[in-house]
Design an enzyme around this catalytic site. Structure first.
Site, PDB file in Angstrom:
ATOM      1  CG  PHE A 116      -2.468   0.186   1.010  1.00 33.01           C
ATOM      2  CD1 PHE A 116      -3.089  -1.015   0.035  1.00 33.01           C
ATOM      3  CD2 PHE A 116      -3.103   1.325   1.100  1.00 33.01           C
ATOM      4  CE1 PHE A 116      -4.241  -0.836  -0.272  1.00 33.01           C
ATOM      5  CE2 PHE A 116      -4.536   1.381   0.971  1.00 33.01           C
ATOM      6  CZ  PHE A 116      -5.040   0.332   0.238  1.00 33.01           C
ATOM      7  CD  GLN A 230      -5.145  10.522   2.977  1.00 32.53           C
ATOM      8  OE1 GLN A 230      -6.114   9.760   3.411  1.00 32.53           O
ATOM      9  NE2 GLN A 230      -4.070  10.647   3.468  1.00 32.53           N
ATOM     10  CG  HIS A 232      -7.827   8.372  -2.257  1.00 34.34           C
ATOM     11  ND1 HIS A 232      -7.603   7.948  -3.338  1.00 34.34           N
ATOM     12  CD2 HIS A 232      -7.885   7.410  -1.318  1.00 34.34           C
ATOM     13  CE1 HIS A 232      -7.311   6.871  -3.281  1.00 34.34           C
ATOM     14  NE2 HIS A 232      -7.420   6.269  -2.061  1.00 34.34           N
ATOM     15  CG  LEU A 242     -11.580   5.138  -2.356  1.00 33.97           C
ATOM     16  CD1 LEU A 242     -10.758   6.082  -2.759  1.00 33.97           C
ATOM     17  CD2 LEU A 242     -11.811   4.548  -1.212  1.00 33.97           C
ATOM     18  CD  GLU A 245      -2.604   4.429  -1.027  1.00 31.45           C
ATOM     19  OE1 GLU A 245      -3.523   5.340  -1.042  1.00 31.45           O
ATOM     20  OE2 GLU A 245      -2.051   3.895  -0.566  1.00 31.45           O
ATOM     21  NE  ARG A 285      -4.809   7.003   0.379  1.00 33.35           N
ATOM     22  CZ  ARG A 285      -5.782   6.315   1.089  1.00 33.35           C
ATOM     23  NH1 ARG A 285      -6.215   6.932   2.276  1.00 33.35           N
ATOM     24  NH2 ARG A 285      -5.719   5.210   1.150  1.00 33.35           N
ATOM     25  CG  HIS A 353     -10.046   9.346   1.264  1.00 32.61           C
ATOM     26  ND1 HIS A 353     -11.357   8.612   1.004  1.00 32.61           N
ATOM     27  CD2 HIS A 353      -9.190   8.479   1.747  1.00 32.61           C
ATOM     28  CE1 HIS A 353     -11.010   7.532   1.187  1.00 32.61           C
ATOM     29  NE2 HIS A 353      -9.912   7.362   1.846  1.00 32.61           N
ATOM     30  NE  ARG A 388      -6.739   7.771   7.060  1.00 26.67           N
ATOM     31  CZ  ARG A 388      -6.766   6.725   5.958  1.00 26.67           C
ATOM     32  NH1 ARG A 388      -6.443   5.607   5.941  1.00 26.67           N
ATOM     33  NH2 ARG A 388      -7.661   7.094   5.110  1.00 26.67           N
TER      34      ARG A 388
END
Lengths: 579, 246
Positions: A116, A230, A232, A242, A245, A285, A353, A388
């Site tokens: 990730f 954040q 995304h 979404l 990722e 991100r 996000h 994050r």
């Protein structure tokens, strides 16, 4: 008549349900209740796709997970909290496995992990690409076995009751009937999630309105690090849906209008055919979303009916892998964009996000108001710092949901019953709701119009790049909107399932949260993680290696103070990706 | 493409009206709009008093199920363009009591869900320190599709048995019971079978299969019911035999 419980949880998503089980397991005699404005399985945890991080494989280490999290957060994370988080994450994930979560598996039956963004190796557990959905349903279905957990489904909380410096319950509306009711408790845990709907383009569900943040803020508990929002990098342009990722961790590429993997121009490493950890498309991100804006400025993005976008290309992964590991992505693209990612590129843009900030809590989920706890996205512990990492939030709601549940249960066992004097406050609240909304005469402002103006203001001022003059203007506009809100008028005056009343109360929460975001962003004169100031482009550790704390001032506007960051073993350093 | 499309929407405000009625609204037609977008357009621009549930707008929270032109649909996944030229009839889900407008009462399902014990039950819990229960991809595949249920209630709305007899435990609850029955970590299939075999259990299903047809997540509740009936029948037969294993 008031309803009375020992531990009252507001919000039935992942954090709330995990907290409820933790409290029930700690002491089966405790009377626990979950109040949620939607049926728990509708909670926004359900939309999380990619996975949940926890160290389990040989070759990985707790320190490596901690370092990725801290550097990913641009050194704003509290390192004692991160250490507790990575240490407790594996047991929490195993616990969920024991409760039936259908984790994807290796051929030998062990839990599988995937790479990730921002993580140095594979440590993200996943249930195909519906991880949040499966976690939420496993948690919800597991709560059904505890008779000590009582639920108030579709009850909307309007106020936290405080007496003698202690939180003693809430006032809530039973949406189906419009009945306004005090629900008293010895301890209350807020688990209401984030506030993405403060912005116009977001992956967040319509229910994400910062309810808990505003409730705590109004009760005097400060909001921490609210400037860290954040984006995304890969949302669908119109809907903001979404695209996980995991598309990139499985090998997807981000391409500009020339088909060029543009991230290589932004100090994120060199393009390789296969994904490389902490590099290119597997960068964090914040950096990827910022690169999009730069690319747009260079005129190298594409333009569609909903503005600028780039392409996410997963065609080279092949149908077999896509159907096995990214089936939801294919389903979403087919159903909502009429695009088959097996054959076509997916149009994407950065969309709001996640809130790194939230209600200031300690490592046990306790807020600065006695008896009030918070966990999950609504809270800021802080493990996420200024940005994050993907797959840390699902784990966070387990670890800190459990911690808050245990701490609140322990607190409740030592408290007297809530004092009946708070019932007078509840009556005042009932009167307020009637006078201001349901029985109000006059008023010309409409909920939808005010909400749209707020969202536009936020996108223009508190987006990916920010600057003082624009933020100052936004602060003025939001004040104005707060004033205009007093003149809001409802078309719907009925008690039965009045969703317009709920929408207006949600708007009032969002306006408070929006002000906290804008003022926190204005005061932080540096650039760190997701907070990028074009007028202060550098990180400034001498002045701002600190959490912002927004407290509601006398006139309703936030007052900003700072709290130092806890550094244990990882002194601030440069964030390095792709080299 | 037409400039606009008409929606005929159920209105029912129990404080004002004794019966549900249909009210028409004209909304702009957009190619990428779904029925839910049109409902939100109505709420934000034409009539703030229209009530309906929604949340994720991506087909996973299960909130926005309604009857669209007589069929149960997630309105976030029902494109206006598939219903041209209109008018498009939007009504609350069949067979559920209406609370208000497009909002139905689903407390009945919440009780039924709990009744089938949708959680892992084992005689002996393995300590967390001993790690995960091993489960191969094939074992996962056994129950996976039944775990995809989003509790959207479309299957109940399509089920003729539920329409006639509301005590029928219904497709989603049965599919979720089977989800745990088939999970290699669970040991309570027999316990659930007894619950399902009660008078309002699965024996009432006439295998019309409408539930599986309308499921937006490709869950096959009808298949679950067939599997269970087979096991149930064999079990019942064993019970009658002297060498049965009960």
């Amino acid at each position: 008549m008031a309803l009375v419980h020992d531990v009252l949880i507001i919000g039935g998503g992942g954090a709330g349900l995990r907290a409820a089980i933790a409290a029930a397991e700690l002491d089966p005699r405790l009377d626990i209740a979950v109040v949620s404005k939607v049926y728990p399985m509708r909670s926004h945890t359900v939309s999380a796709e990619g996975g949940a991080a926890a160290v389990i494989k040989p070759g990985d280490s707790l320190d490596a997970h901690a370092y990725d999290t801290i550097s990913g957060g641009d050194w704003l994370s509290d390192q004692d909290a991160v250490e507790a988080f990575v240490r407790e994450a594996p047991a929490e994930m195993l616990q969920l496995e024991h409760w039936g979560c259908p984790w994807s598996r290796e051929p030998d039956g062990h839990v599988a992990v995937r790479p990730f963004g921002g993580m140095k190796l594979e440590r993200t557990w996943f249930a195909a690409d519906k991880t949040g959905f499966h976690m939420l349903h496993a948690l919800f279905q597991t709560t059904l076995k505890y008779d000590s957990i009582r639920r108030y489904d579709e009850w909307f909380v309007t106020k936290i009751l405080v007496d003698e410096g202690r939180c003693q319950g809430v006032v809530a509306i039973e949406v189906a009937t419009g009945r306004i009711q005090a629900v008293l408790a010895k301890a209350v845990i807020l688990c209401t999630g984030g506030c993405g709907k403060v912005f116009p383009y977001t992956t967040n569900a319509s229910i994400k309105n910062g309810d808990g943040m505003a409730l705590a803020y109004r009760a005097g508990a400060p909001l921490k690090d609210m400037e860290f929002v954040q984006y995304h990098p890969t949302g669908l342009p119109f809907t903001g849906i979404l695209i996980t990722e995991a598309t990139r961790s499985e090998g997807g590429w981000l391409l500009n209008k020339d088909g060029y993997r543009y991230l290589q121009d932004y100090d994120l490493g060199k393009p390789e055919p296969k994904p490389v950890f902490r590099s290119m498309e597997l960068g964090p991100r914040d950096r990827l979303s910022q690169a999009f804006v730069k690319e747009q400025e260079k005129g190298r993005t594409l333009v569609g009916p909903y503005g600028h976008y780039v392409h996410l290309d997963i065609r080279h992964l092949g149908q077999k892998l896509i159907d096995k590991k990214l089936p939801f992505v294919r389903e979403l693209c087919l159903k909502y964009e009429n695009i088959d990612p097996v054959k076509e590129m997916i149009p994407v843009r950065p969309v709001v996000h996640y809130m790194m900030g939230g209600i200031h809590t300690d490592i046990h989920g306790a807020t600065s108001l006695a008896g009030l706890f918070a966990a999950g996205e609504v809270a800021c512990v802080s493990i996420n710092g200024a940005n994050r990492l993907g797959s840390n939030s699902l784990t966070e709601l387990l670890v800190f949901g459990a911690r808050a549940g245990t701490a609140a249960a322990a607190f409740a066992s030592q408290q007297r019953k809530p004092s009946p004097s708070v019932l007078a406050q509840a009556q005042d609240e009932e009167r307020r709701l009637g006078e201001r909304f349901l029985r109000k005469t006059g008023g010309t402002e409409k909920v939808a119009a005010l909400r749209a103006e707020m969202q536009k203001t936020m996108e223009e001022s508190a987006g990916i790049y920010r600057t003082a003059s624009v933020l100052e203007e936004a602060a003025r506009k939001l004040r104005k909107l707060q004033e205009r809100f007093h003149d809001v008028s409802l078309e719907d005056r009925s008690y039965t399932f009045n969703t317009e009343l709920i929408a207006v109360l949600e708007l009032s929460y969002m306006l408070d949260v929006a002000e906290a975001i804008v003022h926190s962003a204005l005061q932080r004169r540096e650039s760190r993680g997701s907070h990028q100031r074009t007028d202060y482009p550098k990180r400034d550790d001498t002045q701002f290696l600190a959490h912002s704390l927004a407290t509601r001032g006398e006139n309703g506007s936030p007052r900003i103070e700072y709290l130092s960051v806890t550094i244990t073993r990882w002194p601030p350093a440069q964030r390095v990706y792709g080299r | 493409m037409p400039p606009s499309v008409t929606l005929a929407v159920t209105r029912y405000r129990p404080e004002q009206e004794s019966e549900p009625t249909l009210q028409t609204y004209e909304v702009p037609f957009r190619k990428d709009w779904v029925v839910l977008d049109a409902l939100n357009y109505i709420k934000d621009n034409l009539d703030g008093s229209l009530s309906f549930r929604w949340s994720c707008r991506m087909g996973v929270c299960g909130s926005c199920g309604m009857m669209v032109n007589g069929s149960p649909k997630l309105t976030c996944a029902a494109f206006l363009s598939d219903y041209l030229p209109g008018p498009i009839r939007v009504e609350p889900l069949n067979y559920f009591p209406i609370i208000r407008d497009l909002v139905v009462d689903m407390t009945d399902f919440m009780h039924k869900l709990k009744k089938v014990k949708p959680w892992i039950i084992r005689a002996q819990e393995k300590p967390l320190a001993d790690g995960e229960y091993l489960q191969t991809p094939d074992q996962l595949e056994m129950y996976k599709q039944f775990s995809m249920c989003i509790n959207c209630m479309l299957c109940y709305s399509a089920c003729p048995v539920y329409g006639l007899e509301q005590s029928f435990i219904g497709p989603a609850a049965i599919a979720l019971a089977q989800r745990y029955n088939l999970d290699s970590r669970d040991e309570a299939a027999r316990e659930r079978l007894e619950i399902l075999s009660e008078h309002d259990g699965m024996w009432q299903c006439t295998f019309v299969g409408e539930c599986s047809k309308v499921c937006p997540k490709n869950v096959d509740p009808a298949g679950a019911i067939q599997q269970l009936k087979l096991v149930g029948a064999v079990d019942w037969f064993r019970f009658l035999l002297p060498w049965g294993t009960r």
